[in-house]
Write a protein that holds these residues in place. Sequence first.
Motif, PDB file in Angstrom:
ATOM      1  N   ILE A 112      98.245  26.638 -37.426  1.00 40.99           N
ATOM      2  CA  ILE A 112      99.413  26.597 -36.529  1.00 40.99           C
ATOM      3  C   ILE A 112      98.961  26.488 -35.084  1.00 40.99           C
ATOM      4  N   ASP A 113      97.929  27.249 -34.712  1.00 41.01           N
ATOM      5  CA  ASP A 113      97.428  27.178 -33.346  1.00 41.01           C
ATOM      6  C   ASP A 113      96.924  25.767 -33.028  1.00 41.01           C
ATOM      7  N   SER A 114      96.226  25.161 -33.993  1.00 39.98           N
ATOM      8  CA  SER A 114      95.714  23.796 -33.771  1.00 39.98           C
ATOM      9  C   SER A 114      96.866  22.812 -33.632  1.00 39.98           C
ATOM     10  N   GLN A 115      97.905  22.969 -34.451  1.00 40.62           N
ATOM     11  CA  GLN A 115      99.057  22.075 -34.366  1.00 40.62           C
ATOM     12  C   GLN A 115      99.795  22.233 -33.041  1.00 40.62           C
ATOM     13  N   ILE A 116      99.870  23.471 -32.549  1.00 39.57           N
ATOM     14  CA  ILE A 116     100.517  23.690 -31.246  1.00 39.57           C
ATOM     15  C   ILE A 116      99.703  23.035 -30.140  1.00 39.57           C
ATOM     16  N   GLN A 117      98.379  23.180 -30.178  1.00 36.87           N
ATOM     17  CA  GLN A 117      97.528  22.535 -29.164  1.00 36.87           C
ATOM     18  C   GLN A 117      97.658  21.019 -29.239  1.00 36.87           C
ATOM     19  N   PHE A 118      97.720  20.472 -30.473  1.00 32.47           N
ATOM     20  CA  PHE A 118      97.881  19.028 -30.621  1.00 32.47           C
ATOM     21  C   PHE A 118      99.214  18.576 -30.035  1.00 32.47           C
ATOM     22  N   ALA A 119     100.285  19.363 -30.265  1.00 34.19           N
ATOM     23  CA  ALA A 119     101.603  18.998 -29.741  1.00 34.19           C
ATOM     24  C   ALA A 119     101.624  19.026 -28.215  1.00 34.19           C
ATOM     25  N   ARG A 120     100.915  19.998 -27.634  1.00 36.19           N
ATOM     26  CA  ARG A 120     100.892  20.073 -26.171  1.00 36.19           C
ATOM     27  C   ARG A 120     100.166  18.879 -25.556  1.00 36.19           C
ATOM     28  N   GLN A 121      99.210  18.342 -26.273  1.00 36.06           N
ATOM     29  CA  GLN A 121      98.440  17.211 -25.745  1.00 36.06           C
ATOM     30  C   GLN A 121      99.031  15.862 -26.153  1.00 36.06           C
ATOM     31  N   LEU A 122     100.112  15.925 -26.933  1.00 31.13           N
ATOM     32  CA  LEU A 122     100.707  14.697 -27.445  1.00 31.13           C
ATOM     33  C   LEU A 122     101.417  13.939 -26.320  1.00 31.13           C
ATOM     34  N   ASN A 123     101.122  12.653 -26.206  1.00 30.83           N
ATOM     35  CA  ASN A 123     101.762  11.820 -25.182  1.00 30.83           C
ATOM     36  C   ASN A 123     102.872  10.964 -25.755  1.00 30.83           C
ATOM     37  N   ASP A 124     102.896  10.798 -27.055  1.00 28.52           N
ATOM     38  CA  ASP A 124     103.901   9.938 -27.694  1.00 28.52           C
ATOM     39  C   ASP A 124     105.043  10.804 -28.208  1.00 28.52           C
ATOM     40  N   PRO A 125     106.219  10.785 -27.559  1.00 28.06           N
ATOM     41  CA  PRO A 125     107.348  11.636 -27.985  1.00 28.06           C
ATOM     42  C   PRO A 125     107.826  11.319 -29.386  1.00 28.06           C
ATOM     43  N   GLN A 126     107.587  10.099 -29.861  1.00 26.19           N
ATOM     44  CA  GLN A 126     108.078   9.731 -31.188  1.00 26.19           C
ATOM     45  C   GLN A 126     107.318  10.468 -32.300  1.00 26.19           C
ATOM     46  N   ARG A 127     106.146  10.946 -31.998  1.00 30.52           N
ATOM     47  CA  ARG A 127     105.369  11.678 -33.012  1.00 30.52           C
ATOM     48  C   ARG A 127     105.679  13.189 -33.022  1.00 30.52           C
ATOM     49  N   LEU A 128     106.466  13.612 -32.032  1.00 31.06           N
ATOM     50  CA  LEU A 128     106.774  15.043 -31.941  1.00 31.06           C
ATOM     51  C   LEU A 128     107.502  15.575 -33.180  1.00 31.06           C
ATOM     52  N   PRO A 129     108.522  14.896 -33.731  1.00 32.63           N
ATOM     53  CA  PRO A 129     109.161  15.404 -34.949  1.00 32.63           C
ATOM     54  C   PRO A 129     108.180  15.606 -36.101  1.00 32.63           C
ATOM     55  N   GLN A 130     107.206  14.687 -36.206  1.00 28.86           N
ATOM     56  CA  GLN A 130     106.220  14.832 -37.277  1.00 28.86           C
ATOM     57  C   GLN A 130     105.385  16.095 -37.096  1.00 28.86           C
ATOM     58  N   VAL A 131     105.005  16.365 -35.834  1.00 27.30           N
ATOM     59  CA  VAL A 131     104.223  17.565 -35.561  1.00 27.30           C
ATOM     60  C   VAL A 131     105.050  18.831 -35.811  1.00 27.30           C
ATOM     61  N   LEU A 132     106.310  18.794 -35.407  1.00 29.05           N
ATOM     62  CA  LEU A 132     107.178  19.963 -35.615  1.00 29.05           C
ATOM     63  C   LEU A 132     107.394  20.228 -37.107  1.00 29.05           C
ATOM     64  N   GLN A 133     107.519  19.123 -37.884  1.00 27.65           N
ATOM     65  CA  GLN A 133     107.664  19.295 -39.330  1.00 27.65           C
ATOM     66  C   GLN A 133     106.422  19.946 -39.927  1.00 27.65           C
ATOM     67  N   ALA A 134     105.240  19.512 -39.411  1.00 27.77           N
ATOM     68  CA  ALA A 134     103.992  20.112 -39.893  1.00 27.77           C
ATOM     69  C   ALA A 134     103.935  21.596 -39.519  1.00 27.77           C
ATOM     70  N   LEU A 135     104.396  21.924 -38.314  1.00 32.92           N
ATOM     71  CA  LEU A 135     104.443  23.336 -37.899  1.00 32.92           C
ATOM     72  C   LEU A 135     105.374  24.144 -38.798  1.00 32.92           C
ATOM     73  N   GLN A 136     106.519  23.547 -39.103  1.00 31.77           N
ATOM     74  CA  GLN A 136     107.458  24.255 -39.971  1.00 31.77           C
ATOM     75  C   GLN A 136     106.867  24.472 -41.362  1.00 31.77           C
ATOM     76  N   ASP A 137     106.174  23.441 -41.904  1.00 30.81           N
ATOM     77  CA  ASP A 137     105.551  23.594 -43.213  1.00 30.81           C
ATOM     78  C   ASP A 137     104.491  24.698 -43.189  1.00 30.81           C
ATOM     79  N   SER A 138     103.699  24.736 -42.112  1.00 30.84           N
ATOM     80  CA  SER A 138     102.678  25.770 -41.990  1.00 30.84           C
ATOM     81  C   SER A 138     103.309  27.145 -41.880  1.00 30.84           C
ATOM     82  N   SER A 139     104.417  27.246 -41.144  1.00 28.72           N
ATOM     83  CA  SER A 139     105.107  28.529 -41.004  1.00 28.72           C
ATOM     84  C   SER A 139     105.672  28.991 -42.337  1.00 28.72           C
TER      85      SER A 139
END
Length: 461
Positions: free
Chosen positions: A255-282
């Motif tokens: 989860i920490d790695s996914q949060i760091q990846f989301a903070r460094q993400l420049n492409d807003p279109q990939r944000l839902p994918q990252v959030l879904q991964a965070l939700q799955d991890s949670s």
Amino acid sequence: MIVSLRLRLLLWLLIPLTVYVGVSTSFTHDSAVASADLVQDRALLASARMIAGQVTWEDGAPVVNIPPAALEMFASPDHDEVYYQVLMDDNTLLAGRPDFPVDIDFSLIAPAYATTYFNNQPLRVVSYVRALYDNGTLRMVAVSVGQTMRGHAQLLDELWRPALHRQIVMLLLAIALVVVGLTMELRPILRVKDELATREPNSLTPLRAGELQVELRPIVVAINQYIQRLNTQVAVQKRFIADAAHQLRTPLTLIDSQIQFARQLNDPQRLPQVLQALQDSSRNMTDLTNKLLQLSQAEASNSTAFPRQPIELVGLAATVLEELVSLAQRKHIDLGMETAVDEAWVMGSQALFSGMLMNLIDNALRYTPEHGKVTVGVALEDNKEVIITVADNGPGIPAEVRERVFERFYRNAAPDQHGAGLGMAIVKEIVQASHGTIILGTDRDGKGLTVTVKLPICTRP
């Protein structure tokens, strides 16, 4: 209430000893009274007989000459007073006091003794009657002799007071010896107390019985058994904490790695994918946490203090199936229940049995491919055991690893299949706590996996 063990034991010994001393002293006093009475009565009777022997006839009339020896035998340092009376059967006074305080019965055959008061003093009296003959004429003469009882009282004191003093000394000596003995005999238990008091807070080593008496050894044995149970519980807690820390570290790191990846993400279109991964991890971490809590509860159920009550498994299994039917529908799995009985009662916890069924059926649904079949069965065997079966037509478990699936965090699954590896460990803990057995097998054709749980039946409440 007396809380001192030493004092309570002393009282238990002191009370019978005191009763014994009291009874013994009473008997000694009675014996001393009888002895003093015997001594005084014999002296009185000897004097009365001596006086009676001096009654003679002179010139046709009875006369008496009192010898000094008849009265000298009463001489004592206590200065007792002696009174006497010599009386004929016609109430003629031959000698002595006319106001003697005892009435004479001339029909007496044996000497008569009495205790009365004369001149405000206790007086011991003997009356002795003898026959007197004169020319064929029979007359009766009565001699009464009385003595005050100061010498009697002195003799009584000399006879019983030393015995009383000896009894009191023996009682005091017994008390002293008991106190000393109790102090010495309680030292071993006090050493056990000192050993406990000086221990480190986290020390759970058994106590040493040492020189403890046989009667007190069961206390140390009970304490050691309790320490052993504490050791078991502490070991379970330590293992749970270590397992939880180890298993939670991975999802938290992810989860920490996914949060760091989301903070460094420049492409807003990939944000839902990252959030879904965070939700799955949670969700995975939540599932793992729930499994760990279930495992902790299952381990705690081995304790005798854990609350138990009769549980009906047919209805409980149907309820669990209803909760999992949506998962079966998503995978198009035929989920059903087969039972030949309406009720099956076992002793335990409803929450734990529900968790056991949930884990068994959930595992079967997870590992059974789409369009498969999962069947739950509940039956009775010889009216002694409840048989629960969960059978599926999935890939099954190889025979060589079936025992390992009960180990914590062991997973016999593909890498892409979710799971914490705790389900079967939880099931085994619950079954063991309920004094049951669990067996892994296959169907009649040697395919799939069939889990069989046997639990002792209990009577319906």
